[in-house]
Motif scaffolding. Structure first.
Motif, short mmCIF file in Angstrom:
data_model
loop_
_atom_site.label_atom_id
_atom_site.label_comp_id
_atom_site.label_asym_id
_atom_site.label_seq_id
_atom_site.Cartn_x
_atom_site.Cartn_y
_atom_site.Cartn_z
N ALA A 77 0.80 -1.22 0.00
CA ALA A 77 0.00 0.00 0.00
C ALA A 77 0.83 1.27 0.00
CB ALA A 77 -0.96 -0.01 1.19
N GLN A 78 1.84 1.35 0.85
CA GLN A 78 2.62 2.59 0.94
C GLN A 78 3.34 2.88 -0.37
OE1 GLN A 78 2.63 4.92 3.29
NE2 GLN A 78 1.20 3.78 4.58
N ASN A 79 3.97 1.87 -0.94
CA ASN A 79 4.72 2.08 -2.18
C ASN A 79 3.80 2.40 -3.35
OD1 ASN A 79 7.28 1.94 -3.75
ND2 ASN A 79 6.22 0.25 -4.75
N ALA A 80 2.68 1.67 -3.45
CA ALA A 80 1.77 1.86 -4.57
C ALA A 80 1.11 3.23 -4.55
CB ALA A 80 0.70 0.77 -4.57
N THR A 81 0.89 3.77 -3.36
CA THR A 81 0.20 5.06 -3.25
C THR A 81 1.15 6.23 -3.11
OG1 THR A 81 0.05 4.88 -0.83
CG2 THR A 81 -1.79 3.97 -2.13
N GLY A 82 2.40 5.96 -2.72
CA GLY A 82 3.32 7.04 -2.41
C GLY A 82 3.00 7.71 -1.09
N GLY A 83 2.28 6.99 -0.23
CA GLY A 83 1.84 7.56 1.05
C GLY A 83 0.33 7.69 1.05
N ILE A 84 -0.35 6.92 1.88
CA ILE A 84 -1.82 6.85 1.84
C ILE A 84 -2.43 8.13 2.40
CG2 ILE A 84 -3.85 5.58 2.62
CD1 ILE A 84 -1.96 3.14 2.96
N ARG A 85 -3.35 8.72 1.63
CA ARG A 85 -4.11 9.88 2.11
C ARG A 85 -5.57 9.51 2.36
NH1 ARG A 85 -0.82 11.70 4.50
NH2 ARG A 85 -2.07 13.58 4.85
#
Length: 374
Positions: free
Chosen positions: A140-148
């Protein structure tokens, strides 16, 4: 050679029997004793564990010298009382089913228990260990670049009928946002690596159980709702729950979005509920949708058929026991702590309060600790 681990089981109803089936799949692990007061459930459990002795009380299981650790899978409203009873006998490692407690009055006492109990306690948050959800968490973190933004949707079947219908009433279950949804609040904290600062909810009982009566009472358990959660990191999360949507292809749908893209996981419900005339049950999926360059791709994440047969939670019960036993052997940490279990319940209680009052609950963890969520 791995150290053999013998469980004592407290509570052998529907979930307890799923635990028994999964424990049986683990090497160097067995069940020494079980306690289950309901005669029908006790007989079913004895059939799954013919080598285990049948105990007459929680105390008898806890005091059994053959027992290395305990599993508590009893009705929600007795979890904390049984933890205290065990602590007075001896400090054994415990895997305790969620929710950790159901009465806001106990919030401070549960924290005190956590500070003084001398053995490991792991709170059973099975959803973390569903293979598609575990893969989602990893990426999740890598795919989103940081979850908002994080959204969890569960569209599923109504509450199943449990012994003495305990899950039909808020006073025994803790309420839907505690009983059912503490899993999802745990996932929110785990995925976002942050703490909640405000909770807003709307919920109600719209369809299910309205025509049921138990000792003259109509069930008051909610069957649908929305919960919005603001986190200290600035991220936002939403839960959407509907418990009269058993016709859904997927039971859980989780999505995370950030500046870089979006990632989703789709999790089917229990295979035993999938209509046979539709063929094979759906396979869990992970979907990654980058913003630049655009090009969503899907990865199927099949679950071992033996694990699907052993329970209703996509293999997660097996993986949870595997990791719990590793922790007991000194091969890993306790991954779901009493603090995690406490905070998941606190968020559920704040959501219950918000929906009842029609107001946002600020600092929900503090509100629970001070018993404001009662």
């Amino acid at each position: 050679m791995a150290k053999h681990i013998s469980y004592g089981i407290i509570g052998c109803g529907m979930m307890g029997q799923e635990h028994l089936r999964n424990i049986a799949l683990l090497p160097d692990v067995g069940v020494a004793a079980i306690f289950e007061p309901d005669a029908m459930m006790r007989a079913s459990a004895a059939g799954l564990t013919p080598q285990a002795s049948i105990a007459g009380s929680v105390a008898e299981v806890a005091a059994d010298p053959r027992v290395d650790c305990l599993l508590i899978a009893s009705p929600n409203y007795v979890h904390f009382a049984q933890l205290k009873e065990i602590a007075a006998i001896r400090a054994l490692p415990i895997l305790v089913e969620k929710p950790l407690f159901t009465d806001p009055v106990d919030a401070a006492a549960v924290k005190a228990f956590a500070a003084t109990y001398a053995a490991p306690v792991w709170v059973a948050m099975e959803y973390r260990y569903m293979p598609p959800v575990a893969r989602f968490i990893e990426q999740a973190q890598n795919a989103t670049g940081g979850i908002r933004m994080l959204t969890i949707r569960e569209h599923r079947y109504p509450f199943l009928d449990k012994v003495a219908h305990w899950n039909r009433f808020n006073r025994r279950s803790g309420g839907t946002f505690v009983e059912k949804c503490c899993h999802f609040f745990d996932l929110m904290r785990l995925i976002l690596k942050s703490e909640p600062v405000r909770i807003m909810a709307s919920a109600g009982q719209e369809v299910n159980h309205l025509d049921e009566r138990y000792d003259g009472e109509t069930p008051d358990i909610w069957d649908c709702g929305y919960v919005l959660v603001d986190f200290a990191s600035g991220a936002r999360a939403m839960l959407e729950l509907c418990m009269y949507a058993e016709g859904s292809r997927y039971q859980e749908e989780i999505s995370a979005v950030g500046a870089r893209g979006k990632v989703e996981c789709l999790v089917p419900g229990p295979g035993r509920f999938w209509p046979a005339h539709l063929g094979a049950a759906p396979t869990p999926q992970l979907i990654v949708s980058p913003r630049f360059p655009q090009g969503p791709y899907t990865v199927e994440i099949p679950v071992d058929p033996q694990l699907l047969t052993a329970g209703d939670h996509n293999g997660s019960t097996f993986y949870q026991h595997q990791r719990f036993c590793a922790a007991l052997r000194g091969e890993g940490p306790v991954e779901v702590t009493l603090d995690d279990g406490w905070k998941a319940v606190a968020m559920g209680m704040a959501a219950q309060l918000s929906a009842n009052q029609g107001t946002a609950i600020s600092n929900p963890l503090d509100a629970c600790e001070s018993a404001q969520c009662g």
